[in-house]
Design a protein around this motif. Structure first.
Motif, PDB file in Angstrom:
ATOM      1  N   LEU A  74      13.055  56.018 -14.342  1.00  0.00           N
ATOM      2  CA  LEU A  74      13.175  55.674 -12.925  1.00  0.00           C
ATOM      3  C   LEU A  74      12.529  56.820 -12.162  1.00  0.00           C
ATOM      4  CD1 LEU A  74      14.282  53.855 -10.651  1.00  0.00           C
ATOM      5  CD2 LEU A  74      16.427  55.167 -10.806  1.00  0.00           C
ATOM      6  N   LEU A  75      11.355  56.559 -11.599  1.00  0.00           N
ATOM      7  CA  LEU A  75      10.595  57.570 -10.894  1.00  0.00           C
ATOM      8  C   LEU A  75      11.077  57.682  -9.455  1.00  0.00           C
ATOM      9  CD1 LEU A  75       6.856  58.239 -11.146  1.00  0.00           C
ATOM     10  CD2 LEU A  75       7.839  57.941  -8.885  1.00  0.00           C
ATOM     11  N   GLY A  76      11.275  58.908  -9.030  1.00  0.00           N
ATOM     12  CA  GLY A  76      11.641  59.178  -7.652  1.00  0.00           C
ATOM     13  C   GLY A  76      13.005  59.806  -7.565  1.00  0.00           C
ATOM     14  N   PRO A  77      13.219  60.455  -6.469  1.00  0.00           N
ATOM     15  CA  PRO A  77      12.367  60.470  -5.292  1.00  0.00           C
ATOM     16  C   PRO A  77      11.179  61.420  -5.428  1.00  0.00           C
ATOM     17  CG  PRO A  77      14.383  61.691  -4.869  1.00  0.00           C
ATOM     18  CD  PRO A  77      14.509  61.119  -6.246  1.00  0.00           C
ATOM     19  N   VAL A  78      10.149  61.098  -4.672  1.00  0.00           N
ATOM     20  CA  VAL A  78       8.990  61.975  -4.532  1.00  0.00           C
ATOM     21  C   VAL A  78       8.834  62.266  -3.040  1.00  0.00           C
ATOM     22  CG1 VAL A  78       7.386  60.012  -4.494  1.00  0.00           C
ATOM     23  CG2 VAL A  78       6.542  62.283  -5.052  1.00  0.00           C
ATOM     24  N   ALA A  79       8.611  63.518  -2.724  1.00  0.00           N
ATOM     25  CA  ALA A  79       8.479  63.903  -1.320  1.00  0.00           C
ATOM     26  C   ALA A  79       7.446  65.008  -1.174  1.00  0.00           C
ATOM     27  CB  ALA A  79       9.817  64.378  -0.767  1.00  0.00           C
ATOM     28  N   VAL A  80       6.751  64.971  -0.060  1.00  0.00           N
ATOM     29  CA  VAL A  80       5.775  65.993   0.300  1.00  0.00           C
ATOM     30  C   VAL A  80       6.147  66.516   1.681  1.00  0.00           C
ATOM     31  CG1 VAL A  80       3.338  66.441   0.792  1.00  0.00           C
ATOM     32  CG2 VAL A  80       3.968  64.944  -1.111  1.00  0.00           C
ATOM     33  N   HIS A  81       6.192  67.817   1.812  1.00  0.00           N
ATOM     34  CA  HIS A  81       6.528  68.427   3.096  1.00  0.00           C
ATOM     35  C   HIS A  81       5.559  67.914   4.164  1.00  0.00           C
ATOM     36  CE1 HIS A  81       7.191  71.412   6.217  1.00  0.00           C
ATOM     37  NE2 HIS A  81       8.340  71.674   5.604  1.00  0.00           N
ATOM     38  N   PRO A  82       6.056  67.624   5.362  1.00  0.00           N
ATOM     39  CA  PRO A  82       5.188  67.084   6.413  1.00  0.00           C
ATOM     40  C   PRO A  82       3.929  67.910   6.681  1.00  0.00           C
ATOM     41  CG  PRO A  82       7.473  66.918   7.085  1.00  0.00           C
ATOM     42  CD  PRO A  82       7.460  67.692   5.789  1.00  0.00           C
ATOM     43  N   THR A  83       3.990  69.209   6.481  1.00  0.00           N
ATOM     44  CA  THR A  83       2.809  70.047   6.722  1.00  0.00           C
ATOM     45  C   THR A  83       1.762  69.926   5.616  1.00  0.00           C
ATOM     46  OG1 THR A  83       3.823  71.972   5.644  1.00  0.00           O
ATOM     47  CG2 THR A  83       4.132  71.735   8.049  1.00  0.00           C
ATOM     48  N   GLN A  85       1.308  66.746   3.974  1.00  0.00           N
ATOM     49  CA  GLN A  85       0.976  65.333   3.799  1.00  0.00           C
ATOM     50  C   GLN A  85      -0.484  65.083   4.144  1.00  0.00           C
ATOM     51  OE1 GLN A  85       3.998  63.028   5.848  1.00  0.00           O
ATOM     52  NE2 GLN A  85       5.583  63.776   4.476  1.00  0.00           N
ATOM     53  N   GLY A  86      -1.056  64.113   3.460  1.00  0.00           N
ATOM     54  CA  GLY A  86      -2.454  63.763   3.673  1.00  0.00           C
ATOM     55  C   GLY A  86      -3.416  64.545   2.794  1.00  0.00           C
ATOM     56  N   GLU A  87      -2.891  65.397   1.935  1.00  0.00           N
ATOM     57  CA  GLU A  87      -3.728  66.216   1.056  1.00  0.00           C
ATOM     58  C   GLU A  87      -3.836  65.649  -0.357  1.00  0.00           C
ATOM     59  OE1 GLU A  87      -2.175  70.197   1.111  1.00  0.00           O
ATOM     60  OE2 GLU A  87      -2.379  70.380   3.288  1.00  0.00           O
ATOM     61  N   GLY A  88      -3.120  64.558  -0.632  1.00  0.00           N
ATOM     62  CA  GLY A  88      -3.137  63.979  -1.978  1.00  0.00           C
ATOM     63  C   GLY A  88      -2.085  64.551  -2.906  1.00  0.00           C
ATOM     64  N   LEU A  89      -1.188  65.361  -2.367  1.00  0.00           N
ATOM     65  CA  LEU A  89      -0.179  66.000  -3.212  1.00  0.00           C
ATOM     66  C   LEU A  89       0.796  64.989  -3.803  1.00  0.00           C
ATOM     67  CD1 LEU A  89       1.019  68.522  -4.424  1.00  0.00           C
ATOM     68  CD2 LEU A  89       2.154  68.983  -2.235  1.00  0.00           C
ATOM     69  N   GLY A  90       1.201  63.993  -3.017  1.00  0.00           N
ATOM     70  CA  GLY A  90       2.107  62.971  -3.538  1.00  0.00           C
ATOM     71  C   GLY A  90       1.483  62.224  -4.705  1.00  0.00           C
ATOM     72  N   ALA A  91       0.223  61.841  -4.570  1.00  0.00           N
ATOM     73  CA  ALA A  91      -0.481  61.154  -5.655  1.00  0.00           C
ATOM     74  C   ALA A  91      -0.605  62.047  -6.880  1.00  0.00           C
ATOM     75  CB  ALA A  91      -1.859  60.696  -5.179  1.00  0.00           C
ATOM     76  N   LEU A  93       1.480  64.491  -7.765  1.00  0.00           N
ATOM     77  CA  LEU A  93       2.799  64.557  -8.393  1.00  0.00           C
ATOM     78  C   LEU A  93       3.086  63.303  -9.208  1.00  0.00           C
ATOM     79  CD1 LEU A  93       4.746  66.017  -5.355  1.00  0.00           C
ATOM     80  CD2 LEU A  93       4.713  67.063  -7.625  1.00  0.00           C
ATOM     81  N   ILE A  94       2.813  62.138  -8.641  1.00  0.00           N
ATOM     82  CA  ILE A  94       3.066  60.876  -9.339  1.00  0.00           C
ATOM     83  C   ILE A  94       2.187  60.760 -10.576  1.00  0.00           C
ATOM     84  CG2 ILE A  94       2.872  58.347  -9.159  1.00  0.00           C
ATOM     85  CD1 ILE A  94       3.558  58.797  -6.102  1.00  0.00           C
ATOM     86  N   GLY A  95       0.903  61.033 -10.423  1.00  0.00           N
ATOM     87  CA  GLY A  95      -0.016  60.941 -11.555  1.00  0.00           C
ATOM     88  C   GLY A  95       0.375  61.863 -12.694  1.00  0.00           C
ATOM     89  N   ARG A  96       0.751  63.083 -12.344  1.00  0.00           N
ATOM     90  CA  ARG A  96       1.143  64.040 -13.388  1.00  0.00           C
ATOM     91  C   ARG A  96       2.431  63.598 -14.070  1.00  0.00           C
ATOM     92  NH1 ARG A  96      -0.191  66.386 -17.454  1.00  0.00           N
ATOM     93  NH2 ARG A  96       0.910  68.297 -17.959  1.00  0.00           N
ATOM     94  N   ALA A  97       3.406  63.110 -13.292  1.00  0.00           N
ATOM     95  CA  ALA A  97       4.659  62.639 -13.891  1.00  0.00           C
ATOM     96  C   ALA A  97       4.395  61.482 -14.853  1.00  0.00           C
ATOM     97  CB  ALA A  97       5.649  62.233 -12.805  1.00  0.00           C
ATOM     98  N   LEU A  98       3.504  60.565 -14.494  1.00  0.00           N
ATOM     99  CA  LEU A  98       3.167  59.453 -15.389  1.00  0.00           C
ATOM    100  C   LEU A  98       2.487  59.958 -16.658  1.00  0.00           C
ATOM    101  CD1 LEU A  98       1.902  56.788 -12.814  1.00  0.00           C
ATOM    102  CD2 LEU A  98       4.128  56.865 -13.987  1.00  0.00           C
ATOM    103  N   ASP A  99       1.590  60.920 -16.520  1.00  0.00           N
ATOM    104  CA  ASP A  99       0.911  61.484 -17.699  1.00  0.00           C
ATOM    105  C   ASP A  99       1.904  62.169 -18.632  1.00  0.00           C
ATOM    106  OD1 ASP A  99      -1.554  60.615 -16.767  1.00  0.00           O
ATOM    107  OD2 ASP A  99      -2.144  62.584 -15.986  1.00  0.00           O
ATOM    108  N   VAL A 100       2.809  62.954 -18.073  1.00  0.00           N
ATOM    109  CA  VAL A 100       3.796  63.665 -18.888  1.00  0.00           C
ATOM    110  C   VAL A 100       4.729  62.659 -19.563  1.00  0.00           C
ATOM    111  CG1 VAL A 100       5.744  65.291 -18.842  1.00  0.00           C
ATOM    112  CG2 VAL A 100       3.652  65.805 -17.549  1.00  0.00           C
ATOM    113  N   ALA A 101       5.151  61.636 -18.821  1.00  0.00           N
ATOM    114  CA  ALA A 101       6.026  60.611 -19.413  1.00  0.00           C
ATOM    115  C   ALA A 101       5.337  59.941 -20.599  1.00  0.00           C
ATOM    116  CB  ALA A 101       6.416  59.580 -18.351  1.00  0.00           C
TER     117      ALA A 101
END
Length: 162
Positions: A74-83, A85-91, A93-101
């Protein structure tokens, strides 16, 4: 890009503060939190990102769940600090978590989220998988880390006991 590291127990309060900042009050009342209560997260899939000054930019956590006899992440929560956001950090984090899984041998990952956002990672609606109420069934999504990993998987999502 920020480096990703595994969350440690010392990071817990700071990550919780980030989740409080990014999500609405009452986030812990969601049904996905009931599946996490009393169940240890998968440590290798709890990742965070800090910049060169050590400032937390984003975090992701993942838990084991069961659907029938099948195991899933069960993936989540995922969060990126508002300052950040828009840098691709959320993607990232998700991509790396999927690769590690996948590297750990997990076959399937699910979440509760917005299909338009998560579809870019391969997530699709899980028609036969039911989250505890009051979850909107259109937001129950899954991705197969191996071919046919969701084939024949159906039923209620419940806490992992092991």
């Amino acid at each position: 890009m920020m480096d990703l590291v595994q969350e440690t127990p010392d990071d817990w309060w700071e990550v919780e503060a980030l989740y409080d900042l990014c999500f609405a009050p009452g986030r812990e009342a969601l049904s996905s939190y009931r599946l996490r209560d009393g169940v240890p997260a998968v440590p290798e899939l709890c990742l965070l990102s800090r910049d060169a000054d050590g400032i937390l930019g984003g975090a992701i956590r993942c838990w084991p769940v069961r659907i029938g006899p099948a195991r899933a992440v069960l993936l989540g929560p995922v969060a990126v600090h508002p300052t950040r956001q828009g840098e691709g950090l959320g993607a990232y984090l998700i991509g790396r978590a999927l690769d590690v899984a996948r590297d750990m041998g997990w076959r399937r990952v699910m979440l509760v989220g917005d299909a338009p956002y998560y579809s870019r990672f391969g997530f699709q609606k899980l028609k036969d998988v039911k989250m505890p109420p009051p979850t909107n069934p259109d937001r129950v999504l899954g991705v197969a880390l191996y071919p046919d990993a969701w084939k024949g998987i159906k039923g209620n999502v419940r806490k992992a006991k092991d």
